[in-house]
Enzyme design. Structure first.
Site, mmCIF file in Angstrom:
data_model
loop_
_atom_site.group_PDB
_atom_site.id
_atom_site.type_symbol
_atom_site.label_atom_id
_atom_site.label_comp_id
_atom_site.label_asym_id
_atom_site.label_seq_id
_atom_site.Cartn_x
_atom_site.Cartn_y
_atom_site.Cartn_z
ATOM 1 N N ASP A 97 -1.451 42.956 95.230
ATOM 2 C CA ASP A 97 -2.319 44.060 94.828
ATOM 3 C C ASP A 97 -3.756 43.711 95.191
ATOM 4 O O ASP A 97 -4.158 42.542 95.116
ATOM 5 C CB ASP A 97 -2.215 44.314 93.313
ATOM 6 N N LEU A 154 13.225 55.740 88.455
ATOM 7 C CA LEU A 154 13.021 55.068 87.174
ATOM 8 C C LEU A 154 12.421 56.013 86.143
ATOM 9 O O LEU A 154 11.471 56.726 86.433
ATOM 10 C CB LEU A 154 12.088 53.868 87.359
ATOM 11 N N GLU A 204 10.238 56.258 82.859
ATOM 12 C CA GLU A 204 9.328 55.463 82.049
ATOM 13 C C GLU A 204 9.898 55.322 80.646
ATOM 14 O O GLU A 204 10.371 56.277 80.050
ATOM 15 C CB GLU A 204 7.940 56.113 82.005
ATOM 16 N N CYS A 253 5.285 61.694 87.526
ATOM 17 C CA CYS A 253 6.200 62.144 88.589
ATOM 18 C C CYS A 253 6.322 63.663 88.696
ATOM 19 O O CYS A 253 5.975 64.243 89.725
ATOM 20 C CB CYS A 253 7.581 61.524 88.381
#
Length: 448
Positions: free
Chosen positions: A30, A153, A155, A263
């Site tokens: 990152d 995925l 959350e 999302c």
């Protein structure tokens, strides 16, 4: 396998930690030095149940490491996953792919041996083609393949979803790349996780189509809830009656204040823009997105109505700020629109959320008093609103709540209480889509 995760946000960190737990050697990269420094100390920048322990244990075992240096790890990698953000672009709502393309350029410069470059970020159809073009233009000598491997995925349940997925979608027509991906996911074969091999563009579209369909289910049952209120029906029984049909299923049929999160809002918008660009407008998805935005604001009006038509000069306690429980994610949370609507109507806001208050402080408009627990939040309030269905709100001491409040008005936007029980405690109670209660039919279904 040597795996590199470019991007150590939600998707990159969860995926990297899970891959490391499978036994792979994973490096999470990152650009944000403070984030990497925190991760090296075992401090996790997001809230996800079980993630802290997973990261720390695999880091201690030497399988998971963190760095700001991309070149070294990529040069030795078997697979490099691009897991950077793709937020909605200002102005047109299309997915902002600048981070994906910037990562592609850096990866290209660092490639050593044959490497599979995997787009894990949610990206519009054709993004993989552009990533391949960028890399090939910068490194015509490199041996590589570009694969789409979208994440699915949830959350709050991301680790379980990763380790026991409904499906793994791998988008490539390159046999060598497909074998590398099979090796990456080999540990999941023991769980009989279905792997769907498709073309790259098909995989990219599958992710958007899945999220748009789930958003449609949520929006559909929310509209049915509004109809139930008008005709005197119970939306929870309607949802059960629908969900028992195997063709429909019961998931995502829970009426509430509208969907939010990282999302659904941006993915439905990106799909709409993609469909428009290709001349095939997605009218249903366009309507879903519009209705959902209207619904969030309408929930503010619902609170005002429950308070007798005005909240000017009144204090409203908001219980739950995040878009769903078991996360600290405030992105596009219904609470943002609800609180704004209440403030516009003259209300003073007190709020409590178990995990989301620090995030909320950065995005909530106006003055909000943040409280240490639910009971502190409702003290001297003229109304209390349950916005997020955290478990700690499911069994509140209603006698204590009534005593603490200035006036006992409870608006339950998640239907976590039974109306008759709350009203017996002396509350004015409003819920979502339960025009009448039919406990006989509900119990019969539960028993069956």
């Amino acid at each position: 396998m040597k795996i590199v995760m470019v991007g150590s946000g939600y998707v990159g960190l969860v995926s990297g930690a899970c891959f490391a737990d499978f036994g792979h050697e994973v490096v999470c990269v990152d650009k944000q030095e403070s984030k990497i420094a925190a991760l090296k100390r075992g401090e996790i920048p997001i809230f996800e149940p079980g993630l802290t322990e997973l990261v720390r244990s695999n880091a201690a075992a030497g399988r998971l490491s963190f760095t700001t240096d991309l070149a070294g790890p990529v040069s030795a990698a078997d697979a490099v996953f691009i897991a950077v953000g793709t937020p909605s672009r200002r102005g047109d709502g299309f997915a902002d792919l600048s981070y994906v393309y910037a990562a592609s350029r850096e990866i290209a410069q660092a490639l050593g041996r044959y490497t599979v470059i995997v787009t894990k970020s949610t990206v519009p159809v054709g993004t993989g083609d552009e990533v391949e073009r960028i890399v090939r233009e910068l490194r015509p000598d490199a041996e590589f393949a570009v694969v789409s491997n979208p994440e699915f995925l949830r959350e709050g349940a991301a680790i379980e979803d990763f380790k026991r997925p409904d499906r793994i979608v791998i988008g490539t027509e390159d046999a060598r790349a497909r074998q590398v991906m099979a090796d990456v996911y080999r540990p999941l074969y023991l769980n009989s996780a279905p792997i769907l091999n498709t073309s790259r563009r098909t995989a990219e579209l599958t992710k958007y189509a899945a999220n748009a369909f789930l958003a449609t289910k949520i929006t559909f049952i929310n509209e049915m809830a509004d109809l139930c209120e008008q005709v005197g029906a119970n939306v929870q029984d309607v949802a059960r009656g629908m969900g028992l049909d195997n063709r429909i299923g019961g998931k995502f049929l829970h009426a509430g204040p509208g969907y939010g999160g990282s999302c659904f809002p941006k993915d439905t918008l990106a799909l709409i823009k993609t469909a428009q660009d290709y001349g095939t407008p997605a009218r249903i998805v366009e309507t879903v997105a519009a209705v959902n935005e209207q619904r969030k604001r309408a929930m503010g009006r619902k609170v005002v109505a429950a308070c007798g038509g005005s909240v000017r000069g009144k204090t409203v306690a908001v219980l739950g700020l995040t878009f769903k429980p078991n996360t600290d994610d405030m992105r596009d949370s219904p609470s943002l629109s609800i609180i704004t609507a209440l403030q516009d109507a003259g209300a003073t806001i007190r709020a409590f959320d178990p995990e989301g208050m620090e995030q909320a402080k950065a995005v909530l408009p106006g003055a909000v008093t943040y409280c240490g627990n639910a009971y502190e939040c409702v003290e001297d309030a003229d109304a209390a609103v349950i916005v997020t269905e955290w478990n700690i709100f499911r069994a509140l001491d209603l006698d204590r709540v009534r005593t603490l409040m200035r006036s006992p008005v409870l608006i339950d936007l998640r239907n976590i209480y039974r109306g008759e029980q709350v009203r017996e405690k002396g509350f004015v109670y409003a819920d979502i889509g339960r025009g009448i209660s039919d406990p006989v039919s509900s119990h019969a279904i539960d028993a069956a």
